[in-house]
Write an enzyme that holds these catalytic residues in place. Structure first.
Site, PDB file in Angstrom:
ATOM      1  N   ARG A  73     -26.357  -1.353   3.817  1.00 34.63           N
ATOM      2  CA  ARG A  73     -26.514  -2.261   4.826  1.00 34.63           C
ATOM      3  C   ARG A  73     -28.439  -2.276   4.732  1.00 34.63           C
ATOM      4  O   ARG A  73     -28.848  -2.872   4.828  1.00 34.63           O
ATOM      5  CB  ARG A  73     -25.737  -3.371   5.615  1.00 34.63           C
ATOM      6  CG  ARG A  73     -24.578  -3.398   5.578  1.00 34.63           C
ATOM      7  CD  ARG A  73     -23.835  -4.219   3.696  1.00 34.63           C
ATOM      8  NE  ARG A  73     -23.109  -4.082   3.947  1.00 34.63           N
ATOM      9  CZ  ARG A  73     -22.541  -4.651   3.432  1.00 34.63           C
ATOM     10  NH1 ARG A  73     -23.412  -4.689   1.514  1.00 34.63           N
ATOM     11  NH2 ARG A  73     -21.287  -4.773   2.588  1.00 34.63           N
ATOM     12  N   HIS A 181     -12.631  -9.115  -3.174  1.00 32.31           N
ATOM     13  CA  HIS A 181     -13.417 -10.219  -3.038  1.00 32.31           C
ATOM     14  C   HIS A 181     -13.252 -11.182  -3.579  1.00 32.31           C
ATOM     15  O   HIS A 181     -13.524 -12.405  -3.462  1.00 32.31           O
ATOM     16  CB  HIS A 181     -15.246  -9.426  -3.263  1.00 32.31           C
ATOM     17  CG  HIS A 181     -15.608  -8.153  -2.093  1.00 32.31           C
ATOM     18  ND1 HIS A 181     -15.420  -6.761  -2.699  1.00 32.31           N
ATOM     19  CD2 HIS A 181     -15.885  -8.078  -0.763  1.00 32.31           C
ATOM     20  CE1 HIS A 181     -15.624  -6.221  -1.077  1.00 32.31           C
ATOM     21  NE2 HIS A 181     -16.079  -6.527  -0.336  1.00 32.31           N
ATOM     22  N   ASP A 248      -9.954  -7.016   7.052  1.00 31.87           N
ATOM     23  CA  ASP A 248     -11.279  -6.849   6.570  1.00 31.87           C
ATOM     24  C   ASP A 248     -11.693  -8.129   6.681  1.00 31.87           C
ATOM     25  O   ASP A 248     -10.313  -9.430   7.465  1.00 31.87           O
ATOM     26  CB  ASP A 248     -10.815  -6.702   5.491  1.00 31.87           C
ATOM     27  CG  ASP A 248     -11.995  -5.931   4.105  1.00 31.87           C
ATOM     28  OD1 ASP A 248     -13.202  -6.526   4.775  1.00 31.87           O
ATOM     29  OD2 ASP A 248     -12.013  -4.774   3.206  1.00 31.87           O
TER      30      ASP A 248
END
Length: 327
Positions: A73, A181, A248
């Site tokens: 990030r 995802h 998660d």
């Protein structure tokens, strides 16, 4: 001490809105997580971290996914850019343990300087030939022994720099051939074959925090590990992990039902804290309400985590940098 909210939450932008502040004050989440959308400059990140902690009555951990490679990030100039872990381990050869210790020590020093004190690493998933590309080069190796050895180096480096490690994705995501995802991965191998995937987590079961995998192991249960009581029993009893168990991200499409359904199912299965990353205000309210406060057992684990947080060890950063460059 009153109970923490059973949540770790994201926020929407680079500073908090008045509505976000009000929600966080009322919800008292255990911690927060940052993403690229929250990051502009070093001063801005530090100010945001201060704002987040000011909203709650404890020194809340602030997490990030800073693995190196694709999942990183903080980027230059705020942080050092790194190769993907699998590539780095291969390139370092016999020096991989030392290099990865130093790499994550440096990473931890950079994070602490920005106000961040927990990293969602080490990633202890064992890579397989058909592991989905979203995960594969984030792994440390193709066998449990290598993954455990490098994972311990990663954890040691982070803790030396004063950053709490979060091992993921319990009890093993490496056999997934789908991206969680977007879809729900299923693993259909016999129960005994899963021991290789569980082994690195067992070897590092003393770490303070762990993150679940949104993945179904057909040999054990037909629900994803995050919402499976049977899988939580495997993690607690067979793997032997007694640290803080976080999910998660609830917004990943591997899970079904509303966010409230997902949060309630995770807590009912035995997760201590629910992770919601998106930071959308209406969804934050939904997750907070459904997650409620931590159980007594979760609160005890959370307080233990806070007690383990330490200052970074004294280090000559120039010498550390020079050693890294020498490899």
């Amino acid at each position: 001490m009153s109970r923490f909210g059973a949540t770790i939450l994201g926020c929407d932008g680079t500073r908090l809105t008045s509505d976000e502040k009000a929600l966080f004050r009322a919800a008292r989440p255990f911690g927060f997580i940052l993403f690229a959308r929250n990051i502009e400059t070093a001063d801005q990140v530090r100010a945001l971290c201060d704002e987040l902690r000011d909203c709650v009555s404890h020194d809340a951990p602030i997490l990030v996914d800073q693995e190196g490679g694709r999942v990183q990030r903080f980027r230059a100039p705020l942080a050092t850019e790194w190769l993907p872990p699998l590539d780095q381990v291969a390139a370092s050869g016999a020096d991989a343990v030392r290099f990865m210790t130093l790499r994550y020590w440096m990473m931890a020093l950079e994070l602490r300087a920005l106000g961040v004190d927990a990293n969602c690493a080490p990633m202890l998933d064992v890579a397989h030939s058909d592991t989905h590309p979203f995960l594969k080069n984030r792994c440390y190796g193709y066998n449990a022994e290598t993954v455990a050895k490098i994972g311990r180096a990663v954890a040691n480096g982070l803790m030396a720099g004063g950053v709490l490690p979060v091992m993921k994705h319990m009890p093993g995501h490496g056999r997934a051939i789908a991206d969680s995802h977007k879809d729900l991965p299923r693993v259909s191998v016999p129960r005994e074959d899963l021991e290789m995937d569980f082994a690195p987590f067992r070897a590092l079961n003393d770490l303070p925090m762990g993150m679940t995998a949104h993945i179904v192991f057909d040999a054990i249960d037909n629900a994803p590990a995050t919402t499976s009581e049977a899988m939580m029993q495997v993690i607690r009893d067979e793997i032997g992990f007694d640290g803080l168990m976080m999910t998660d991200d609830l917004s990943m499409e591997a899970l079904s039902g509303s966010l409230a359904d997902r949060a309630r199912a995770s807590v009912a299965a035995g997760c201590d804290v629910v992770l919601y990353c998106k930071g959308q205000l209406d969804e934050l309210h939904e997750v907070v309400e459904a997650s409620g406060e931590m159980t007594a057992a979760a609160q005890a684990r959370a307080e233990r985590v806070l007690g383990l947080r330490q200052s970074s060890q004294m280090v000559d950063i120039e010498a550390l940098t020079a050693e890294l460059k020498a490899f």
